[in-house]
Design a protein around this motif. Structure first.
Motif, PDB file in Angstrom:
ATOM      1  N   VAL A  46      44.305  37.637  -6.353  1.00 42.88           N
ATOM      2  CA  VAL A  46      44.656  38.054  -4.997  1.00 42.88           C
ATOM      3  C   VAL A  46      45.651  39.208  -5.047  1.00 42.88           C
ATOM      4  CG1 VAL A  46      45.739  37.323  -2.829  1.00 42.88           C
ATOM      5  CG2 VAL A  46      44.173  35.773  -4.029  1.00 42.88           C
ATOM      6  N   VAL A  47      46.599  39.126  -5.959  1.00 44.00           N
ATOM      7  CA  VAL A  47      47.590  40.200  -6.112  1.00 44.00           C
ATOM      8  C   VAL A  47      46.899  41.512  -6.466  1.00 44.00           C
ATOM      9  CG1 VAL A  47      49.557  41.005  -7.476  1.00 44.00           C
ATOM     10  CG2 VAL A  47      49.434  38.606  -6.751  1.00 44.00           C
ATOM     11  N   ARG A  48      45.957  41.447  -7.398  1.00 49.96           N
ATOM     12  CA  ARG A  48      45.245  42.667  -7.802  1.00 49.96           C
ATOM     13  C   ARG A  48      44.418  43.231  -6.651  1.00 49.96           C
ATOM     14  NH1 ARG A  48      44.581  39.572 -12.563  1.00 49.96           N
ATOM     15  NH2 ARG A  48      42.485  38.932 -11.942  1.00 49.96           N
ATOM     16  N   ALA A  49      43.741  42.355  -5.919  1.00 58.11           N
ATOM     17  CA  ALA A  49      42.928  42.821  -4.792  1.00 58.11           C
ATOM     18  C   ALA A  49      43.797  43.455  -3.717  1.00 58.11           C
ATOM     19  CB  ALA A  49      42.121  41.658  -4.211  1.00 58.11           C
ATOM     20  N   ALA A  50      44.955  42.860  -3.470  1.00 52.70           N
ATOM     21  CA  ALA A  50      45.860  43.414  -2.469  1.00 52.70           C
ATOM     22  C   ALA A  50      46.376  44.780  -2.910  1.00 52.70           C
ATOM     23  CB  ALA A  50      47.019  42.457  -2.229  1.00 52.70           C
ATOM     24  N   ALA A  51      46.704  44.909  -4.194  1.00 54.44           N
ATOM     25  CA  ALA A  51      47.197  46.181  -4.710  1.00 54.44           C
ATOM     26  C   ALA A  51      46.132  47.267  -4.609  1.00 54.44           C
ATOM     27  CB  ALA A  51      47.651  46.021  -6.162  1.00 54.44           C
ATOM     28  N   ALA A  52      44.865  46.859  -4.648  1.00 55.68           N
ATOM     29  CA  ALA A  52      43.757  47.811  -4.551  1.00 55.68           C
ATOM     30  C   ALA A  52      43.375  48.111  -3.109  1.00 55.68           C
ATOM     31  CB  ALA A  52      42.545  47.262  -5.304  1.00 55.68           C
ATOM     32  N   GLY A  53      44.130  47.582  -2.164  1.00 53.75           N
ATOM     33  CA  GLY A  53      43.856  47.859  -0.745  1.00 53.75           C
ATOM     34  C   GLY A  53      42.728  47.057  -0.149  1.00 53.75           C
ATOM     35  N   GLU A  54      42.414  45.896  -0.754  1.00 53.57           N
ATOM     36  CA  GLU A  54      41.288  45.084  -0.278  1.00 53.57           C
ATOM     37  C   GLU A  54      41.617  44.284   0.988  1.00 53.57           C
ATOM     38  OE1 GLU A  54      38.258  44.953  -1.465  1.00 53.57           O
ATOM     39  OE2 GLU A  54      38.376  45.845  -3.459  1.00 53.57           O
ATOM     40  N   PHE A  55      42.901  44.212   1.352  1.00 55.19           N
ATOM     41  CA  PHE A  55      43.307  43.492   2.555  1.00 55.19           C
ATOM     42  C   PHE A  55      43.848  44.494   3.564  1.00 55.19           C
ATOM     43  CE2 PHE A  55      43.438  40.381  -0.808  1.00 55.19           C
ATOM     44  CZ  PHE A  55      42.942  39.227  -0.220  1.00 55.19           C
ATOM     45  N   THR A  56      43.249  44.516   4.738  1.00 58.50           N
ATOM     46  CA  THR A  56      43.664  45.461   5.768  1.00 58.50           C
ATOM     47  C   THR A  56      43.708  44.767   7.120  1.00 58.50           C
ATOM     48  OG1 THR A  56      41.381  46.175   6.166  1.00 58.50           O
ATOM     49  CG2 THR A  56      42.651  47.434   4.546  1.00 58.50           C
ATOM     50  N   GLY A  57      44.483  45.349   8.038  1.00 58.99           N
ATOM     51  CA  GLY A  57      44.545  44.823   9.394  1.00 58.99           C
ATOM     52  C   GLY A  57      45.125  43.431   9.462  1.00 58.99           C
ATOM     53  N   SER A  58      44.620  42.639  10.400  1.00 59.90           N
ATOM     54  CA  SER A  58      45.072  41.256  10.538  1.00 59.90           C
ATOM     55  C   SER A  58      44.354  40.390   9.505  1.00 59.90           C
ATOM     56  CB  SER A  58      44.769  40.748  11.946  1.00 59.90           C
ATOM     57  OG  SER A  58      43.384  40.886  12.239  1.00 59.90           O
ATOM     58  N   VAL A  59      45.088  39.443   8.922  1.00 57.49           N
ATOM     59  CA  VAL A  59      44.571  38.644   7.812  1.00 57.49           C
ATOM     60  C   VAL A  59      44.682  37.155   8.134  1.00 57.49           C
ATOM     61  CG1 VAL A  59      44.794  38.086   5.360  1.00 57.49           C
ATOM     62  CG2 VAL A  59      45.254  40.419   6.154  1.00 57.49           C
ATOM     63  N   LEU A  60      43.624  36.412   7.835  1.00 58.94           N
ATOM     64  CA  LEU A  60      43.634  34.951   7.910  1.00 58.94           C
ATOM     65  C   LEU A  60      43.497  34.399   6.502  1.00 58.94           C
ATOM     66  CD1 LEU A  60      43.435  32.219   9.465  1.00 58.94           C
ATOM     67  CD2 LEU A  60      40.944  32.530   9.423  1.00 58.94           C
ATOM     68  N   ASP A  61      44.403  33.487   6.128  1.00 54.62           N
ATOM     69  CA  ASP A  61      44.306  32.766   4.861  1.00 54.62           C
ATOM     70  C   ASP A  61      43.820  31.363   5.193  1.00 54.62           C
ATOM     71  OD1 ASP A  61      44.569  31.567   2.399  1.00 54.62           O
ATOM     72  OD2 ASP A  61      46.688  32.082   2.119  1.00 54.62           O
ATOM     73  N   ALA A  62      42.542  31.104   4.924  1.00 51.28           N
ATOM     74  CA  ALA A  62      41.920  29.819   5.248  1.00 51.28           C
ATOM     75  C   ALA A  62      42.136  28.841   4.094  1.00 51.28           C
ATOM     76  CB  ALA A  62      40.429  30.004   5.505  1.00 51.28           C
ATOM     77  N   GLY A  63      42.787  27.720   4.375  1.00 53.53           N
ATOM     78  CA  GLY A  63      43.140  26.791   3.312  1.00 53.53           C
ATOM     79  C   GLY A  63      44.326  27.333   2.530  1.00 53.53           C
ATOM     80  N   CYS A  64      45.389  27.689   3.240  1.00 49.30           N
ATOM     81  CA  CYS A  64      46.503  28.432   2.651  1.00 49.30           C
ATOM     82  C   CYS A  64      47.403  27.592   1.770  1.00 49.30           C
ATOM     83  CB  CYS A  64      47.335  29.080   3.754  1.00 49.30           C
ATOM     84  SG  CYS A  64      48.163  27.878   4.850  1.00 49.30           S
ATOM     85  N   GLY A  65      47.292  26.263   1.828  1.00 50.26           N
ATOM     86  CA  GLY A  65      48.185  25.431   1.029  1.00 50.26           C
ATOM     87  C   GLY A  65      49.637  25.695   1.384  1.00 50.26           C
ATOM     88  N   SER A  66      50.495  25.810   0.369  1.00 48.77           N
ATOM     89  CA  SER A  66      51.918  26.020   0.624  1.00 48.77           C
ATOM     90  C   SER A  66      52.273  27.489   0.788  1.00 48.77           C
ATOM     91  CB  SER A  66      52.763  25.385  -0.481  1.00 48.77           C
ATOM     92  OG  SER A  66      52.557  26.052  -1.716  1.00 48.77           O
ATOM     93  N   GLY A  67      51.255  28.347   0.928  1.00 48.69           N
ATOM     94  CA  GLY A  67      51.480  29.676   1.461  1.00 48.69           C
ATOM     95  C   GLY A  67      51.740  30.836   0.526  1.00 48.69           C
ATOM     96  N   ASP A  68      51.634  30.645  -0.783  1.00 51.29           N
ATOM     97  CA  ASP A  68      52.021  31.718  -1.701  1.00 51.29           C
ATOM     98  C   ASP A  68      51.190  32.986  -1.537  1.00 51.29           C
ATOM     99  OD1 ASP A  68      54.189  30.448  -3.049  1.00 51.29           O
ATOM    100  OD2 ASP A  68      52.752  29.215  -4.135  1.00 51.29           O
ATOM    101  N   ASN A  69      49.889  32.841  -1.351  1.00 50.78           N
ATOM    102  CA  ASN A  69      49.054  34.040  -1.163  1.00 50.78           C
ATOM    103  C   ASN A  69      49.357  34.720   0.172  1.00 50.78           C
ATOM    104  OD1 ASN A  69      47.474  33.844  -3.611  1.00 50.78           O
ATOM    105  ND2 ASN A  69      46.424  32.120  -2.670  1.00 50.78           N
ATOM    106  N   ALA A  70      49.489  33.923   1.223  1.00 54.96           N
ATOM    107  CA  ALA A  70      49.790  34.475   2.547  1.00 54.96           C
ATOM    108  C   ALA A  70      51.119  35.221   2.534  1.00 54.96           C
ATOM    109  CB  ALA A  70      49.820  33.356   3.587  1.00 54.96           C
ATOM    110  N   LEU A  71      52.104  34.667   1.850  1.00 51.88           N
ATOM    111  CA  LEU A  71      53.421  35.288   1.801  1.00 51.88           C
ATOM    112  C   LEU A  71      53.393  36.601   1.030  1.00 51.88           C
ATOM    113  CD1 LEU A  71      55.515  32.050   1.267  1.00 51.88           C
ATOM    114  CD2 LEU A  71      55.441  33.444   3.333  1.00 51.88           C
ATOM    115  N   ARG A  72      52.622  36.654  -0.048  1.00 51.54           N
ATOM    116  CA  ARG A  72      52.507  37.912  -0.777  1.00 51.54           C
ATOM    117  C   ARG A  72      51.898  38.998   0.108  1.00 51.54           C
ATOM    118  NH1 ARG A  72      52.482  40.089  -5.926  1.00 51.54           N
ATOM    119  NH2 ARG A  72      54.249  38.662  -6.124  1.00 51.54           N
TER     120      ARG A  72
END
Length: 214
Positions: A46-72
């Protein structure tokens, strides 16, 4: 005078196939220490994808657990909503957000009924949820994802795969992914990846799939 009770957002929810196999609800995975998939930080994929600009605009983390990906993702300046059925995990996610001074909405929502959010997102992340569903549930889940993914929006699916070494539980095939998203979606990419867990320090075999909402 009695105090009105808080409505249960999951009243009548049928346990998923994973819960039925495990014999316990998702919430129990977080009660006695970190869940097996909690690695004290976001997934490297997820970190690599985010660094490559794969996440844009509003984001939903489905099944976020304790939130580490959402927080990044929120640290990168993205507007993020995280949802889960595990209230214990959501409480931990909110505590982490407060400690980091980040604004992330964490809500108790069933991933099979994401339409209850009443909104759509430009990018959706599923990190480790898809592979917990059986075949029938996957169809319902993809329909649920479609309800909250904007037209032309992206859904990233990181799940245990059936190729390579050190397989995780409930591995799925490339064909499983394609079949689940065969209506209303275009497959942009399905690439080999690794998912880190507390039992797979070098990562379990995984797929990173990117689907485009038609």
């Amino acid at each position: 005078m009695s105090t009105p009770s808080t409505p249960d957002p999951f009243r009548g929810r049928r346990p998923t196939s994973h819960e039925r196999l495990a014999g316990v609800p998702w919430d129990d995975s977080y009660r006695d220490g970190p869940a097996p998939w909690e690695i004290d930080g976001p997934q490297p994929a997820v970190v690599r994808a985010a660094a490559a600009g794969e996440f844009t605009g509003s984001v939903l983390d489905a099944g976020c657990g304790s939130g580490d990906n959402a927080l990044r993702l929120a640290e990168l300046g993205l507007s993020v909503v995280g949802v889960d059925v595990a209230e214990t995990a959501l409480a931990a996610a909110r505590d982490k957000a407060d400690a980091l001074g980040l604004t992330v909405e964490f809500a108790a929502v069933d991933a099979l009924h994401l339409e209850q959010l009443g909104r759509t997102f430009d990018t959706v992340l599923d990190c480790g949820l898809f592979h917990t569903f059986d075949g029938a549930e996957r169809r319902d889940y993809v329909t649920s994802l479609a309800a909250v993914t904007a037209r032309g929006g992206i859904a990233h699916i990181l799940c245990f795969g059936d190729e390579g070494d050190d397989l995780g539980p409930h591995p799925v095939s490339r064909a499983d992914l394609i079949a689940a998203f065969d209506t209303g979606w275009t497959v942009r990419r399905i690439a080999l990846e690794r998912v880190m867990t507390r039992f797979h320090p070098d990562g379990a075999s995984a797929w990173f799939a990117t689907m485009v909402r038609a």
